[in-house]
Design an enzyme around this catalytic site. Structure first.
Site, PDB file in Angstrom:
ATOM      1  N   SER A   1      81.257  20.163  70.262  1.00 56.24           N
ATOM      2  CA  SER A   1      81.133  19.049  69.319  1.00 56.24           C
ATOM      3  C   SER A   1      80.591  17.761  69.915  1.00 56.24           C
ATOM      4  O   SER A   1      80.330  16.802  69.180  1.00 56.24           O
ATOM      5  CB  SER A   1      82.484  18.766  68.654  1.00 56.24           C
TER       6      SER A   1
ATOM      7  N   LYS B   1      77.556  16.222  68.374  1.00 57.44           N
ATOM      8  CA  LYS B   1      77.577  15.290  67.247  1.00 57.44           C
ATOM      9  C   LYS B   1      77.152  13.875  67.642  1.00 57.44           C
ATOM     10  O   LYS B   1      76.847  13.052  66.771  1.00 57.44           O
ATOM     11  CB  LYS B   1      78.969  15.274  66.609  1.00 57.44           C
TER      12      LYS B   1
ATOM     13  N   SER C   1      85.766  14.758  64.135  1.00 63.15           N
ATOM     14  CA  SER C   1      84.815  15.817  64.478  1.00 63.15           C
ATOM     15  C   SER C   1      84.640  16.820  63.346  1.00 63.15           C
ATOM     16  O   SER C   1      84.457  18.022  63.577  1.00 63.15           O
ATOM     17  CB  SER C   1      85.257  16.548  65.758  1.00 63.15           C
TER      18      SER C   1
ATOM     19  N   LYS D   1      83.376  11.141  72.691  1.00 65.91           N
ATOM     20  CA  LYS D   1      83.356  12.371  71.896  1.00 65.91           C
ATOM     21  C   LYS D   1      83.892  13.551  72.693  1.00 65.91           C
ATOM     22  O   LYS D   1      83.539  13.756  73.854  1.00 65.91           O
ATOM     23  CB  LYS D   1      81.927  12.680  71.440  1.00 65.91           C
TER      24      LYS D   1
END
Length: 438
Positions: free
Chosen positions: A65, A68, A129, A254
């Site tokens: 993720s 992203k 997320s 993140k």
């Protein structure tokens, strides 16, 4: 007597060295052995991209993720270019709806055909997320996720990424998309990016759109608060100060996790005026198992290393005048003074202030009048002499800053230029005559 005293002194020092009482100074190096338990890692100064530590930083690995961050960047870019607005309504497609219903993945369930604002979906993606929300945003940006992949790859080239492959917007393994993955990608493929390239994405995200930290620093938030769809979102970045592994100064960036990628984390923090970016890919515990806690433990090691061993220092201030000058052709003044365009700031390791050598490289030995103040004429490098330099995300190995002219220099009038020409002619003639005589 003097020679005998010298021999006795050398013998005494040799005994001290052998006994370990006296030690010669060790040569300093830019990187220590931190014993980072991860397949790859990198630590950089977020202000200038200076690399403070790296491990296997160029191998393409799963980043899950953390992919992203590219969507965050492209969305904020579209917002700034006024192509999209925060209040713009997004209608949820069958694809985004289907993925959003998978609660075993990180998601906020979306209603098919329902309209959500760009801001709502962005917050769900950046904080929680949410994969369905990410797909909805990718479709908003590109029309389809396949078109959006082209946008990702174009931006990756602009960033100068190397060792990467994007196959979807979310970072999920394509098998989790149940056959709805972007056309041309394999059914079990997954995004692969090197730690160095992940750091580049984070670097640009923070530099170009620093407002991202206002969202990534939110520890808890309710999605669609006050409605029947209200869902509590807790940030997966558990290093935010109020969460489980909280650390002061952490405000992003993140996390990521899939079976293939393991537990990953791109972190950022600011302490004593110094902001850093850390990346760990497939972090592992002492038993070699990739765990959620491991990604934060290894990140803590990197952050401790940065703040305990480095301090940002200005080696040369803005306007610092170097000794070298540039010859000016046809100018009222024959030489142009040269100075730094901006301060040269370096993350200096403790005790290594004196381990930087000034190197001046001019673009040309001569420039032609008229000359404007602030014209770039070269580069000042601060070359580290304590060992191997790890360099920077962008640019040469050594810290550097542009050198510019300090003042305007007007063009000399025709008479001055003529007299200089005559003087130069007779000077050359005299040298030639003297040379032939002797």
């Amino acid at each position: 007597m003097k020679k005998r005293l010298q021999k006795m002194t050398f013998a005494f020092l040799a005994c001290l060295l052998a006994a370990g009482v006296l030690q010669l100074p060790k040569k300093a190096y830019a990187q220590d052995n931190l014993d980072i338990h991860a397949k790859a890692a990198i630590l950089i100064d977020a202000d200038n991209g200076q690399i403070l530590y790296e491990k296997n930083a160029d191998q393409a690995l799963g980043i899950a993720s953390m992919s992203k961050m590219m969507t965050e960047y492209l969305l904020l870019k579209a917002i700034h270019e006024k192509k999209i607005s925060w209040d713009q309504k997004v209608t949820i497609s069958d694809y985004a709806y289907h993925v959003s219903q998978k609660r075993d993945l990180s998601n906020v369930p979306l209603r098919k055909g329902e309209k959500y604002t760009v801001k709502e979906l962005f917050q769900a993606m950046a904080i929680y997320s949410a994969n369905g929300a990410t797909i909805a945003l990718a479709e908003t940006l590109g029309g389809t996720e396949k078109n959006y992949l082209n946008m990702m790859n174009k931006q990756a080239k602009t960033f100068g990424l190397t060792n990467y492959k994007f196959v979807n917007a979310t970072g999920l393994n394509n098998r989790d998309l149940d056959g709805m993955q972007p056309g041309g990608t394999g059914s079990t493929e997954e995004n692969l990016v090197s730690a160095r390239s992940v750091a580049k994405i984070a670097y640009h995200l923070i530099h170009d759109y620093p407002e991202i930290l206002q969202t990534t620093s939110i520890a808890k938030m309710k999605f669609r608060a006050g409605t029947n769809d209200e869902i509590a979102m807790q940030n997966w970045n558990w290093m935010l100060p109020s969460l489980v592994y909280g650390r002061q100064g952490v405000d992003g960036l993140k996390t990521g996790n899939t079976d293939y990628a393991g537990y990953c984390f791109t972190g950022t923090s600011k302490q004593n005026g110094m902001r850093i970016i850390t990346v760990v890919l497939h972090a592992e515990d002492a038993n070699g198992k990739s765990t959620m806690k491991a990604r934060f433990d290894e990140t803590n090691k990197l952050m401790d290393y940065a703040y305990n061993n480095f301090t940002e220092k200005t080696l040369y201030p803005k306007g610092y005048t170097v000794k070298k000058t540039v010859s000016v052709k046809a100018g009222k003044e024959k030489q142009a003074a040269v100075a730094t365009k901006a301060p040269l700031i370096v993350a200096v390791k403790n005790g290594e202030d004196k381990m930087y050598k000034q190197v001046v490289k001019l673009d040309s030995k001569q420039i032609t009048a008229p000359v404007k103040k602030g014209m770039k004429v070269g580069t000042l490098y601060a070359q580290y002499t304590g060992g191997q330099e790890l360099g920077y995300l962008y640019g040469p190995k050594s810290a550097n800053v542009a050198l510019v002219t300090k003042n305007d220099i007007e063009k000399a009038n025709w008479f001055v230029r003529m007299m200089r020409g005559i003087g130069g002619f007779f000077s050359g003639l005299w040298q030639h005559t003297v040379g032939s005589l002797f």
